[in-house]
Design a protein around this motif. Structure first.
Motif, PDB file in Angstrom:
ATOM      1  N   ARG A  33       0.790  -1.229   0.000  1.00 54.16           N
ATOM      2  CA  ARG A  33       0.000   0.000   0.000  1.00 54.16           C
ATOM      3  C   ARG A  33       0.825   1.283   0.000  1.00 54.16           C
ATOM      4  O   ARG A  33       0.536   2.212  -0.749  1.00 54.16           O
ATOM      5  N   ASN A  34       1.844   1.380   0.833  1.00 56.81           N
ATOM      6  CA  ASN A  34       2.503   2.671   1.041  1.00 56.81           C
ATOM      7  C   ASN A  34       3.825   2.857   0.318  1.00 56.81           C
ATOM      8  O   ASN A  34       4.308   3.985   0.227  1.00 56.81           O
ATOM      9  N   SER A  35       4.411   1.794  -0.166  1.00 59.52           N
ATOM     10  CA  SER A  35       5.695   1.920  -0.858  1.00 59.52           C
ATOM     11  C   SER A  35       5.983   0.611  -1.598  1.00 59.52           C
ATOM     12  O   SER A  35       5.346  -0.410  -1.338  1.00 59.52           O
ATOM     13  N   PRO A  36       6.996   0.625  -2.464  1.00 64.83           N
ATOM     14  CA  PRO A  36       7.390  -0.601  -3.157  1.00 64.83           C
ATOM     15  C   PRO A  36       8.389  -1.445  -2.361  1.00 64.83           C
ATOM     16  O   PRO A  36       8.992  -2.383  -2.891  1.00 64.83           O
ATOM     17  N   TYR A  37       8.563  -1.149  -1.084  1.00 61.09           N
ATOM     18  CA  TYR A  37       9.566  -1.804  -0.253  1.00 61.09           C
ATOM     19  C   TYR A  37       9.480  -3.328  -0.320  1.00 61.09           C
ATOM     20  O   TYR A  37      10.506  -4.014  -0.375  1.00 61.09           O
ATOM     21  N   PHE A  38       8.282  -3.876  -0.305  1.00 60.12           N
ATOM     22  CA  PHE A  38       8.111  -5.332  -0.276  1.00 60.12           C
ATOM     23  C   PHE A  38       8.052  -5.958  -1.674  1.00 60.12           C
ATOM     24  O   PHE A  38       8.011  -7.180  -1.796  1.00 60.12           O
ATOM     25  N   TYR A  39       8.037  -5.166  -2.713  1.00 66.23           N
ATOM     26  CA  TYR A  39       7.932  -5.707  -4.069  1.00 66.23           C
ATOM     27  C   TYR A  39       9.005  -6.753  -4.379  1.00 66.23           C
ATOM     28  O   TYR A  39       8.681  -7.815  -4.921  1.00 66.23           O
ATOM     29  N   PRO A  40      10.279  -6.501  -4.072  1.00 64.30           N
ATOM     30  CA  PRO A  40      11.297  -7.524  -4.398  1.00 64.30           C
ATOM     31  C   PRO A  40      11.043  -8.870  -3.711  1.00 64.30           C
ATOM     32  O   PRO A  40      11.238  -9.923  -4.331  1.00 64.30           O
ATOM     33  N   GLU A  41      10.611  -8.855  -2.476  1.00 59.31           N
ATOM     34  CA  GLU A  41      10.351 -10.112  -1.769  1.00 59.31           C
ATOM     35  C   GLU A  41       9.104 -10.803  -2.317  1.00 59.31           C
ATOM     36  O   GLU A  41       9.052 -12.031  -2.411  1.00 59.31           O
ATOM     37  N   ILE A  42       8.104 -10.020  -2.686  1.00 61.15           N
ATOM     38  CA  ILE A  42       6.898 -10.591  -3.286  1.00 61.15           C
ATOM     39  C   ILE A  42       7.263 -11.281  -4.598  1.00 61.15           C
ATOM     40  O   ILE A  42       6.791 -12.388  -4.884  1.00 61.15           O
TER      41      ILE A  42
END
Length: 188
Positions: A33-42
């Motif tokens: 929701r708030n940033s792409p921070y978790f995109y690489p782990e996803i």
């Protein structure tokens, strides 16, 4: 990232209990929701195929949370666009949800997010009939929210040359239809 929550989350996205699947989809949506921070782990843990499958789930709550999460996964950057490509057709189907204007609005927003940060998915969006479906939603839907979000997503599509060419083809009559909307519009 050190919590090692991704493999269990992947399993929860396919759990037999729809309430568990819905909550897992909600978690993915909140992670994005708030940033792409978790995109690489996803991406690394290959969560998106299960999430996209949830967009077509038999349970409406699962579908709702999955559609929102899919849109969130495309909101901040194009990093996950290749993995999100299979979602385009499923999201286009959600535009025709007979029960929920909120679902149609969420699907429209998610599709707009999948072209918001670049045109990598534009050919898929065009071929899936998304432009036509969004335009019909914008013109005819009973839900004001669905109409407004459809127009916003059409605006995202029109930023791309391919999107403009597809939207402005004569048989779609986009300009004529938008003019008619403008002339008949009330405050909503």
């Amino acid at each position: 990232h050190t919590a090692n929550m991704y493999q269990p989350l992947k399993i929860l996205l396919t759990h037999r209990n729809p309430s568990v699947r819905a909550k897992a989809c909600n978690l993915v949506g909140n992670l994005c929701r708030n940033s792409p921070y978790f995109y690489p782990e996803i991406k690394k843990h290959n969560l998106l195929p299960a999430l996209i499958q949830c967009c077509a789930d038999s349970d409406s709550s699962v579908r709702t949370f999955a559609v929102v999460a899919t849109g969130n996964a495309g909101f901040h950057s194009s990093y996950l666009y290749a993995e999100l490509e299979p979602a385009v057709c499923v999201l286009e189907e959600r535009l025709h949800d007979a029960v929920s204007g909120k679902m149609r609005a969420n699907a429209a927003g998610a599709l707009g997010n999948l072209v918001r940060n670049g045109g990598q998915l534009m050919r898929t969006v065009v071929n899936a009939g998304v432009i036509d479906a969004l335009l019909q939603l914008a013109l005819n839907d009973k839900s004001l929210e669905a109409r407004r979000i459809s127009l916003f997503s059409l605006g995202n599509i029109l930023k791309s040359e391919l999107g403009r060419r597809a939207a402005l083809r004569p048989e779609l009559r986009l300009v004529t239809l938008l003019e008619a909307m403008a002339n008949s519009a009330t405050d909503n």
